[in-house]
Design a protein around this motif. Structure first.
Motif, PDB file in Angstrom:
ATOM      1  N   ARG A 119      -1.157   4.200   3.932  1.00  0.00           N
ATOM      2  CA  ARG A 119      -0.610   2.859   4.152  1.00  0.00           C
ATOM      3  C   ARG A 119      -0.693   2.382   5.594  1.00  0.00           C
ATOM      4  NH1 ARG A 119       5.650   4.691   3.082  1.00  0.00           N
ATOM      5  NH2 ARG A 119       5.781   5.883   5.016  1.00  0.00           N
ATOM      6  N   ARG A 134      -9.674  -0.046  -3.763  1.00  0.00           N
ATOM      7  CA  ARG A 134      -8.885  -0.082  -4.996  1.00  0.00           C
ATOM      8  C   ARG A 134      -9.831  -0.199  -6.184  1.00  0.00           C
ATOM      9  NH1 ARG A 134      -3.784  -3.894  -6.798  1.00  0.00           N
ATOM     10  NH2 ARG A 134      -3.778  -3.182  -8.949  1.00  0.00           N
ATOM     11  N   TYR A 157      -4.400   1.066   5.442  1.00  0.00           N
ATOM     12  CA  TYR A 157      -4.753   0.026   4.488  1.00  0.00           C
ATOM     13  C   TYR A 157      -3.931  -1.254   4.616  1.00  0.00           C
ATOM     14  CZ  TYR A 157      -8.141   3.021   2.290  1.00  0.00           C
ATOM     15  OH  TYR A 157      -9.245   3.810   2.060  1.00  0.00           O
ATOM     16  N   LEU A 158      -2.650  -1.155   4.969  1.00  0.00           N
ATOM     17  CA  LEU A 158      -1.875  -2.388   5.106  1.00  0.00           C
ATOM     18  C   LEU A 158      -2.437  -3.262   6.237  1.00  0.00           C
ATOM     19  CD1 LEU A 158       0.785  -3.619   3.689  1.00  0.00           C
ATOM     20  CD2 LEU A 158       1.716  -3.259   5.951  1.00  0.00           C
ATOM     21  N   GLU A 160      -9.470  -6.209  -2.266  1.00  0.00           N
ATOM     22  CA  GLU A 160      -8.942  -4.980  -2.864  1.00  0.00           C
ATOM     23  C   GLU A 160     -10.072  -3.984  -3.150  1.00  0.00           C
ATOM     24  OE1 GLU A 160      -4.911  -6.503  -5.182  1.00  0.00           O
ATOM     25  OE2 GLU A 160      -6.791  -6.347  -6.322  1.00  0.00           O
ATOM     26  N   SER A 167       0.845  -1.189   0.000  1.00  0.00           N
ATOM     27  CA  SER A 167       0.000   0.000   0.000  1.00  0.00           C
ATOM     28  C   SER A 167       0.881   1.239   0.000  1.00  0.00           C
ATOM     29  CB  SER A 167      -0.893   0.020   1.245  1.00  0.00           C
ATOM     30  OG  SER A 167      -1.597   1.245   1.335  1.00  0.00           O
ATOM     31  N   ARG A 199      -1.803   2.965  -4.983  1.00  0.00           N
ATOM     32  CA  ARG A 199      -2.971   2.150  -4.667  1.00  0.00           C
ATOM     33  C   ARG A 199      -3.164   2.033  -3.165  1.00  0.00           C
ATOM     34  NH1 ARG A 199       0.322  -2.062  -7.815  1.00  0.00           N
ATOM     35  NH2 ARG A 199       0.089  -0.229  -9.035  1.00  0.00           N
ATOM     36  N   THR A 200      -4.416   1.858  -2.764  1.00  0.00           N
ATOM     37  CA  THR A 200      -4.726   1.652  -1.348  1.00  0.00           C
ATOM     38  C   THR A 200      -4.208   0.296  -0.888  1.00  0.00           C
ATOM     39  OG1 THR A 200      -6.907   0.766  -1.907  1.00  0.00           O
ATOM     40  CG2 THR A 200      -6.781   3.113  -1.316  1.00  0.00           C
ATOM     41  N   ILE A 201      -4.361  -0.705  -1.746  1.00  0.00           N
ATOM     42  CA  ILE A 201      -3.949  -2.065  -1.379  1.00  0.00           C
ATOM     43  C   ILE A 201      -3.659  -2.858  -2.650  1.00  0.00           C
ATOM     44  CG2 ILE A 201      -6.255  -3.132  -1.348  1.00  0.00           C
ATOM     45  CD1 ILE A 201      -3.636  -3.624   1.416  1.00  0.00           C
ATOM     46  N   ASP A 202      -2.682  -3.717  -2.564  1.00  0.00           N
ATOM     47  CA  ASP A 202      -2.323  -4.607  -3.664  1.00  0.00           C
ATOM     48  C   ASP A 202      -2.072  -5.972  -3.053  1.00  0.00           C
ATOM     49  OD1 ASP A 202      -1.710  -5.349  -6.296  1.00  0.00           O
ATOM     50  OD2 ASP A 202       0.412  -4.888  -6.030  1.00  0.00           O
TER      51      ASP A 202
END
Length: 157
Positions: free
Chosen positions: A14, A79, A17-18, A74, A10, A89-92
């Motif tokens: 982060r 996302r 979101y992480l 996601e 993220s 991105r917020t999250i991957d």
């Protein structure tokens, strides 16, 4: 139960979101553990630094169901569906390994990120240095030992 390794990253809010992504992924598992969190500069675009980690999960979900579940997480975490590869991105969430499976269709397993990015390989080396990559002769530790990172990366305190 299958052991799967999932990369999580993220670079938008982060700190929120992480952990939210980790919590959601953990709900897909009977047990889980995680590497340290690393901060990494973005690769291929200008943007804020990422927080990255790798999560090891034990799951009874099929590969297809796990992939769909991660895409749903996601979306739930903001996302957009049309997010491009090289952008913030917020999250991957990406499946790196799924048991001993080798898959050349979508998702490609083992994921090529294992061979390209320190933000994937260093956390994997923390979690499972002796793991042999399916279809390869190398362990994660051997791959990491010969790896030349192309980006700055450091553990988050």
């Amino acid at each position: 139960m299958i052991t799967a390794y999932i990369s999580i990253g993220s670079n938008i809010d982060r700190e929120y979101y992480l952990p939210a992504g980790v919590k959601a992924v953990a709900q897909l598992a009977s047990s889980w553990r995680m590497s340290r969190v690393f901060e990494a500069e973005p690769v291929g675009f200008d943007g804020d630094n990422f927080f990255n980690s790798v999560i090891e999960i034990k799951t009874s979900l099929s590969l297809a169901t796990l992939q769909l579940s991660l895409k749903n997480i996601e979306r739930q975490l903001g996302r957009p569906e049309n997010t491009q590869k090289n952008q913030s991105r917020t999250i991957d969430l990406d499946i790196l390994l799924y048991g001993d499976v080798i898959c050349e269709c979508s998702p490609t397993i083992p994921r090529s990120d294992l061979y390209k990015f320190a933000f994937v390989l260093w956390p994997m080396n923390e979690l499972c240095p002796e793991l042999v990559i399916p279809g390869q002769q190398q362990t994660i530790a051997e791959l990491w030992q010969h790896f030349s990172p192309q980006q700055s990366l450091w553990p988050v305190e």
